[in-house]
Design a protein around this motif. Structure first.
Motif, PDB file in Angstrom:
ATOM      1  N   GLY A  51       0.779  -1.226   0.000  1.00 59.09           N
ATOM      2  CA  GLY A  51       0.000   0.000   0.000  1.00 59.09           C
ATOM      3  C   GLY A  51       0.811   1.276   0.000  1.00 59.09           C
ATOM      4  N   ARG A  52       2.128   1.171  -0.223  1.00 60.46           N
ATOM      5  CA  ARG A  52       2.983   2.361  -0.176  1.00 60.46           C
ATOM      6  C   ARG A  52       2.600   3.393  -1.237  1.00 60.46           C
ATOM      7  N   THR A  53       2.460   2.929  -2.488  1.00 58.92           N
ATOM      8  CA  THR A  53       2.162   3.860  -3.575  1.00 58.92           C
ATOM      9  C   THR A  53       0.761   4.437  -3.435  1.00 58.92           C
ATOM     10  N   CYS A  54      -0.196   3.630  -2.978  1.00 58.86           N
ATOM     11  CA  CYS A  54      -1.556   4.137  -2.753  1.00 58.86           C
ATOM     12  C   CYS A  54      -1.545   5.255  -1.713  1.00 58.86           C
ATOM     13  N   LEU A  55      -0.762   5.088  -0.661  1.00 60.00           N
ATOM     14  CA  LEU A  55      -0.653   6.129   0.358  1.00 60.00           C
ATOM     15  C   LEU A  55      -0.028   7.382  -0.237  1.00 60.00           C
ATOM     16  N   LEU A  56       1.017   7.211  -1.037  1.00 53.06           N
ATOM     17  CA  LEU A  56       1.671   8.345  -1.690  1.00 53.06           C
ATOM     18  C   LEU A  56       0.685   9.126  -2.557  1.00 53.06           C
ATOM     19  N   LEU A  57      -0.095   8.399  -3.361  1.00 49.43           N
ATOM     20  CA  LEU A  57      -1.047   9.055  -4.262  1.00 49.43           C
ATOM     21  C   LEU A  57      -2.212   9.685  -3.497  1.00 49.43           C
ATOM     22  N   ALA A  58      -2.619   9.066  -2.401  1.00 51.73           N
ATOM     23  CA  ALA A  58      -3.694   9.645  -1.591  1.00 51.73           C
ATOM     24  C   ALA A  58      -3.249  10.949  -0.950  1.00 51.73           C
ATOM     25  N   HIS A  92       9.044  10.417 -10.073  1.00 46.14           N
ATOM     26  CA  HIS A  92       8.832   9.121 -10.721  1.00 46.14           C
ATOM     27  C   HIS A  92       7.766   8.325  -9.974  1.00 46.14           C
ATOM     28  N   VAL A  93       6.665   8.002 -10.665  1.00 47.68           N
ATOM     29  CA  VAL A  93       5.643   7.094 -10.148  1.00 47.68           C
ATOM     30  C   VAL A  93       5.232   6.197 -11.316  1.00 47.68           C
ATOM     31  N   PRO A  94       5.627   4.927 -11.313  1.00 43.42           N
ATOM     32  CA  PRO A  94       5.319   4.030 -12.436  1.00 43.42           C
ATOM     33  C   PRO A  94       3.829   4.006 -12.754  1.00 43.42           C
ATOM     34  N   ARG A 185       4.948  22.673  -3.353  1.00 44.91           N
ATOM     35  CA  ARG A 185       5.136  22.709  -1.901  1.00 44.91           C
ATOM     36  C   ARG A 185       5.359  21.307  -1.347  1.00 44.91           C
ATOM     37  N   LEU A 186       4.939  20.303  -2.109  1.00 45.29           N
ATOM     38  CA  LEU A 186       5.158  18.914  -1.707  1.00 45.29           C
ATOM     39  C   LEU A 186       5.601  18.119  -2.935  1.00 45.29           C
ATOM     40  N   LEU A 187       6.703  17.385  -2.808  1.00 40.76           N
ATOM     41  CA  LEU A 187       7.227  16.535  -3.874  1.00 40.76           C
ATOM     42  C   LEU A 187       7.055  15.080  -3.468  1.00 40.76           C
ATOM     43  N   ALA A 188       6.469  14.268  -4.349  1.00 51.24           N
ATOM     44  CA  ALA A 188       6.261  12.845  -4.075  1.00 51.24           C
ATOM     45  C   ALA A 188       7.047  12.010  -5.083  1.00 51.24           C
ATOM     46  N   VAL A 189       7.766  11.013  -4.583  1.00 52.53           N
ATOM     47  CA  VAL A 189       8.591  10.164  -5.435  1.00 52.53           C
ATOM     48  C   VAL A 189       8.354   8.704  -5.056  1.00 52.53           C
ATOM     49  N   ASP A 190       8.063   7.875  -6.037  1.00 52.52           N
ATOM     50  CA  ASP A 190       7.873   6.446  -5.798  1.00 52.52           C
ATOM     51  C   ASP A 190       9.166   5.701  -6.102  1.00 52.52           C
ATOM     52  N   ALA A 212      14.337  18.775   0.570  1.00 53.81           N
ATOM     53  CA  ALA A 212      13.593  19.064   1.799  1.00 53.81           C
ATOM     54  C   ALA A 212      14.233  20.231   2.558  1.00 53.81           C
ATOM     55  N   ASP A 213      15.564  20.248   2.618  1.00 51.32           N
ATOM     56  CA  ASP A 213      16.254  21.328   3.322  1.00 51.32           C
ATOM     57  C   ASP A 213      16.005  22.687   2.665  1.00 51.32           C
ATOM     58  N   SER A 214      15.720  22.678   1.370  1.00 54.80           N
ATOM     59  CA  SER A 214      15.453  23.935   0.661  1.00 54.80           C
ATOM     60  C   SER A 214      14.046  24.464   0.952  1.00 54.80           C
ATOM     61  N   GLY A 215      13.209  23.656   1.608  1.00 52.59           N
ATOM     62  CA  GLY A 215      11.881  24.110   2.011  1.00 52.59           C
ATOM     63  C   GLY A 215      10.728  23.301   1.491  1.00 52.59           C
ATOM     64  N   THR A 216      10.950  22.432   0.505  1.00 59.34           N
ATOM     65  CA  THR A 216       9.871  21.631  -0.067  1.00 59.34           C
ATOM     66  C   THR A 216       9.697  20.339   0.725  1.00 59.34           C
ATOM     67  N   THR A 217       8.494  20.055   1.168  1.00 61.29           N
ATOM     68  CA  THR A 217       8.224  18.789   1.850  1.00 61.29           C
ATOM     69  C   THR A 217       8.355  17.647   0.843  1.00 61.29           C
ATOM     70  N   VAL A 218       9.032  16.572   1.234  1.00 65.69           N
ATOM     71  CA  VAL A 218       9.283  15.444   0.338  1.00 65.69           C
ATOM     72  C   VAL A 218       8.689  14.177   0.935  1.00 65.69           C
ATOM     73  N   VAL A 219       7.906  13.447   0.127  1.00 63.28           N
ATOM     74  CA  VAL A 219       7.380  12.140   0.523  1.00 63.28           C
ATOM     75  C   VAL A 219       7.900  11.127  -0.491  1.00 63.28           C
ATOM     76  N   ALA A 220       8.645  10.134  -0.014  1.00 70.19           N
ATOM     77  CA  ALA A 220       9.283   9.176  -0.913  1.00 70.19           C
ATOM     78  C   ALA A 220       8.987   7.750  -0.484  1.00 70.19           C
ATOM     79  N   VAL A 221       8.599   6.917  -1.441  1.00 66.41           N
ATOM     80  CA  VAL A 221       8.399   5.488  -1.198  1.00 66.41           C
ATOM     81  C   VAL A 221       9.728   4.777  -1.372  1.00 66.41           C
ATOM     82  N   CYS A 222      10.028   3.850  -0.483  1.00 64.95           N
ATOM     83  CA  CYS A 222      11.315   3.158  -0.546  1.00 64.95           C
ATOM     84  C   CYS A 222      11.190   1.785   0.101  1.00 64.95           C
TER      85      CYS A 222
END
Length: 316
Positions: A51-58, A92-94, A185-190, A212-222
């Motif tokens: 469910g990682r990618t589903c959470l990212l997309l939600a 990148h999100v396949p 404001r938010l970057l998401a990467v799968d 993230a340090d530059s100010g943009t919130t980052v959410v990454a699946v790994c």
């Protein structure tokens, strides 16, 4: 100068409480709870199919949750999905935002800058002279490329290098650069660490940390989160038979709440309160639409209109 400063990204705070998404196969994830301040690096770790990618997309307004609440930059989900999509961007999100292997790096960057200007530009932008618009687009590209750490001169054919000839880390940098052109404001990467060597994995996390340090919130699946990230762990619904469970929890962060959730039952038929088998993005959307009456489907769609679709994928 002042107008340019206003356009610069500032991270979106993310507040999640009891968040859950259910499809026809059961719960993709359930009872996810955590808090992340602006400019936080959030790592969603766990095995494939948990469910990682589903959470990212939600969290980026591309899939509609079925229970709980979440806020991204003060915008409530799922009520303000379209607004959240406008302040977030996908790397990148396949199957959702992928690079075209036949395109060159320059073609990808130029197309994204053009689409950004076309769909997100102000009226004032269109009143500029063509030379000024081109200069502004080039400045955005250069800014995003530098933030992504993509060295164009080091590529085999420079900007004319085809995507198919890029190494995995270079392709990741390009996808992040394309996302950053919109100054989200938010970057998401799968799949942030998929098929990377140890050295490349360390570089990838250093890149996401710098964003993230530059100010943009980052959410990454790994598959495995770094120690300094806010860790959200999802567990495979079938990993702990005979009582399989799907859960997500926040770990190793002062911002994390008391726990992210209790496990579900994993029954594909959806029996009980905690049924949890990971669903897919497409099937979840169909289930959402089927549950709503005709004419009330706008918030269920993963993209609203051609503008959103073009801005996300760079493709009609």
């Amino acid at each position: 100068m002042g107008a340019e400063a206003e356009e610069r990204p500032h991270g979106a705070a993310v507040v999640v409480d009891g968040f859950g998404l259910k499809g026809p196969r059961g719960w993709a994830f359930r009872e996810v709870s955590f808090r992340a301040g602006p400019g936080t690096l959030v790592a969603i770790e766990g095995p494939s199919g948990s469910g990682r990618t589903c959470l990212l997309l939600a969290l980026t307004g591309r899939m509609k949750a079925k229970e709980g609440t979440a806020e991204v930059g003060g915008l409530p989900l799922p009520k303000k999905m379209a607004a959240v999509r406008r302040i977030s961007a996908l790397g990148h999100v396949p199957g959702v935002s992928e690079l075209d292997p036949a395109f060159t790096v320059a073609e990808h960057l130029g197309e994204r800058a053009m689409l950004q200007r076309r769909f997100d530009g102000s009226v004032r932008t269109f009143l500029r002279r063509p030379s000024e618009r081109r200069a502004a687009a080039r400045a955005r590209i250069d800014e995003a490329v530098a933030a992504a750490g993509l060295d164009l001169d080091a590529l085999p054919k420079g900007e004319r290098t085809s995507v198919r000839d890029l190494e995995r880390l270079e392709a990741l940098r390009l996808s992040i650069a394309l996302a950053l052109i919109g100054r989200p404001r938010l970057l998401a990467v799968d799949d942030a660490d998929l098929k990377l060597s140890d050295a490349d994995r360390a570089e990838a996390w250093a890149l996401l940390r710098s964003v993230a340090d530059s100010g943009t919130t980052v959410v990454a699946v790994c598959s495995e989160a770094p120690e300094d990230a806010l860790r959200i762990t999802t567990l495979d619904a079938n990993a702990n038979a005979p009582a399989p469970a799907t859960e997500a929890r926040a770990e190793d962060s002062e911002d994390a709440e008391d726990g992210a959730g209790a496990p579900g039952d994993g029954d594909k038929a959806g029996r009980g309160d905690k049924a949890g088998s990971a669903g897919t993005a497409g099937s979840t959307d169909k289930a959402d639409e089927a549950d709503k009456p005709a004419g009330d489907l706008t918030e269920d769609t993963t993209e609203e209109g051609a503008a959103d679709a073009l801005a996300e994928t760079g493709r009609a």
